[in-house]
Design an enzyme around this catalytic site. Structure first.
Site, PDB file in Angstrom:
ATOM      1  N   ASP A  30       0.852  -1.194   0.000  1.00  0.00           N
ATOM      2  CA  ASP A  30       0.000   0.000   0.000  1.00  0.00           C
ATOM      3  C   ASP A  30       0.889   1.245   0.000  1.00  0.00           C
ATOM      4  OD1 ASP A  30      -3.203   0.552   0.881  1.00  0.00           O
ATOM      5  OD2 ASP A  30      -1.794   2.217   1.126  1.00  0.00           O
ATOM      6  N   ILE A  31       0.487   2.235  -0.778  1.00  0.00           N
ATOM      7  CA  ILE A  31       1.279   3.458  -0.923  1.00  0.00           C
ATOM      8  C   ILE A  31       1.253   4.297   0.367  1.00  0.00           C
ATOM      9  CG2 ILE A  31      -0.485   5.020  -1.846  1.00  0.00           C
ATOM     10  CD1 ILE A  31       1.534   5.727  -4.081  1.00  0.00           C
ATOM     11  N   ASN A  86     -12.891  -2.980   2.564  1.00  0.00           N
ATOM     12  CA  ASN A  86     -13.813  -1.857   2.688  1.00  0.00           C
ATOM     13  C   ASN A  86     -14.803  -1.939   1.522  1.00  0.00           C
ATOM     14  OD1 ASN A  86     -12.531  -0.732   4.966  1.00  0.00           O
ATOM     15  ND2 ASN A  86     -10.972   0.200   3.668  1.00  0.00           N
ATOM     16  N   GLY A  92     -15.635   3.178   3.740  1.00  0.00           N
ATOM     17  CA  GLY A  92     -14.210   3.529   3.723  1.00  0.00           C
ATOM     18  C   GLY A  92     -13.502   3.164   2.432  1.00  0.00           C
ATOM     19  N   GLN A  93     -14.260   2.705   1.422  1.00  0.00           N
ATOM     20  CA  GLN A  93     -13.612   2.325   0.154  1.00  0.00           C
ATOM     21  C   GLN A  93     -13.315   3.572  -0.672  1.00  0.00           C
ATOM     22  OE1 GLN A  93     -15.843  -0.515  -2.214  1.00  0.00           O
ATOM     23  NE2 GLN A  93     -14.144  -0.809  -3.650  1.00  0.00           N
ATOM     24  N   HIS A  99     -10.411  -5.090  -3.499  1.00  0.00           N
ATOM     25  CA  HIS A  99      -9.074  -5.431  -2.993  1.00  0.00           C
ATOM     26  C   HIS A  99      -9.176  -5.797  -1.529  1.00  0.00           C
ATOM     27  CE1 HIS A  99      -9.773  -1.117  -2.596  1.00  0.00           C
ATOM     28  NE2 HIS A  99      -9.088  -1.189  -1.469  1.00  0.00           N
ATOM     29  N   LEU A 100      -8.234  -6.643  -1.087  1.00  0.00           N
ATOM     30  CA  LEU A 100      -8.148  -7.056   0.310  1.00  0.00           C
ATOM     31  C   LEU A 100      -6.897  -6.414   0.905  1.00  0.00           C
ATOM     32  CD1 LEU A 100      -9.707  -9.325  -1.279  1.00  0.00           C
ATOM     33  CD2 LEU A 100      -8.833 -10.925   0.404  1.00  0.00           C
ATOM     34  N   HIS A 101      -7.027  -5.868   2.112  1.00  0.00           N
ATOM     35  CA  HIS A 101      -5.861  -5.323   2.819  1.00  0.00           C
ATOM     36  C   HIS A 101      -5.350  -6.384   3.790  1.00  0.00           C
ATOM     37  CE1 HIS A 101      -6.857  -0.901   2.084  1.00  0.00           C
ATOM     38  NE2 HIS A 101      -8.044  -1.454   1.863  1.00  0.00           N
TER      39      HIS A 101
HETATM   40  P1  5GP Z   1      -9.698   1.432   0.184  1.00  0.00           P
HETATM   41  O1  5GP Z   1      -9.815   2.659   1.021  1.00  0.00           O
HETATM   42  O2  5GP Z   1     -10.343   1.596  -1.168  1.00  0.00           O
HETATM   43  O3  5GP Z   1     -10.109   0.183   0.894  1.00  0.00           O
HETATM   44  O4  5GP Z   1      -8.148   1.230  -0.049  1.00  0.00           O
HETATM   45  C1  5GP Z   1      -7.436   1.788  -1.094  1.00  0.00           C
HETATM   46  C2  5GP Z   1      -5.991   1.694  -0.694  1.00  0.00           C
HETATM   47  O5  5GP Z   1      -5.203   1.845  -1.858  1.00  0.00           O
HETATM   48  C3  5GP Z   1      -5.546   2.789   0.283  1.00  0.00           C
HETATM   49  O6  5GP Z   1      -5.016   2.181   1.451  1.00  0.00           O
HETATM   50  C4  5GP Z   1      -4.497   3.567  -0.514  1.00  0.00           C
HETATM   51  O7  5GP Z   1      -3.433   3.993   0.299  1.00  0.00           O
HETATM   52  C5  5GP Z   1      -4.068   2.578  -1.566  1.00  0.00           C
HETATM   53  N1  5GP Z   1      -3.658   3.168  -2.829  1.00  0.00           N
HETATM   54  C6  5GP Z   1      -4.320   4.119  -3.540  1.00  0.00           C
HETATM   55  N2  5GP Z   1      -3.679   4.402  -4.687  1.00  0.00           N
HETATM   56  C7  5GP Z   1      -2.573   3.604  -4.695  1.00  0.00           C
HETATM   57  C8  5GP Z   1      -1.507   3.447  -5.640  1.00  0.00           C
HETATM   58  O8  5GP Z   1      -1.432   4.098  -6.683  1.00  0.00           O
HETATM   59  N3  5GP Z   1      -0.556   2.530  -5.335  1.00  0.00           N
HETATM   60  C9  5GP Z   1      -0.600   1.776  -4.177  1.00  0.00           C
HETATM   61  N4  5GP Z   1       0.391   0.910  -3.986  1.00  0.00           N
HETATM   62  N5  5GP Z   1      -1.586   1.914  -3.271  1.00  0.00           N
HETATM   63  C10 5GP Z   1      -2.564   2.812  -3.531  1.00  0.00           C
END
Ligand code: 5GP
Length: 118
Positions: A30-31, A86, A92-93, A99-101
């Site tokens: 994650d970035i 999320n 929170g998405q 995607h899975l964290h």
């Molecule tokens: P969500 O909030 O949709 O469950 O999670 C999206 C996740 O993607 C966030 O934790 C965010 O930091 C990560 N993310 C968003 N854009 C990028 C990207 O360009 N590269 C990477 N590696 N992670 C990303």
């Protein structure tokens, strides 16, 4: 179906290190990590969110869970990690490509991480 940053990443259009990749998914860091270890398991199929998954996605969803366990082992966090999905803006998405964290590496029993992300 709208494309997202994760669509571009899974297709290799944005150079990103894959910790794991196979025919069905990729795993990236994650970035903006929310824990010492924070990686994302992203199916190549662009399902916008979990609640959009269909019965035909059953095997894929199972595969993502198996990959989560294997990657956790690979990263040596298999004894203590949390898996988060999320779903929806109010859930929170922020990226509308399922995607899975995997979160690990700090105390997962206290604070905000006790209930998930954010
Ligand atoms: P969500 O909030 O949709 O469950 O999670 C999206 C996740 O993607 C966030 O934790 C965010 O930091 C990560 N993310 C968003 N854009 C990028 C990207 O360009 N590269 C990477 N590696 N992670 C990303």
């Amino acid at each position: 179906m709208t494309d997202t940053i994760f669509g571009k990443i899974t297709r290799g259009e944005i150079p990103t290190e894959f910790l794991h990749e196979d025919d069905h998914c990729v795993v990236i860091r994650d970035i903006h990590p929310q824990a010492t270890t924070h990686v994302l398991i992203i199916p190549r199929k662009p399902i916008p969110k979990l609640s959009d998954a269909a019965p035909e996605d059953q095997a894929l969803l199972g595969h993502l869970l198996l990959v989560a366990g294997k990657v956790a082992q690979q990263l040596s966090v298999d004894n203590a990690f949390r898996l988060v999905i999320n779903n929806g803006e109010e859930g929170g998405q922020t990226v509308f490509h399922l995607h899975l964290h995997i979160l690990a590496g700090r105390n997962m029993t206290e604070g905000e991480l006790a209930t998930g992300l954010h």
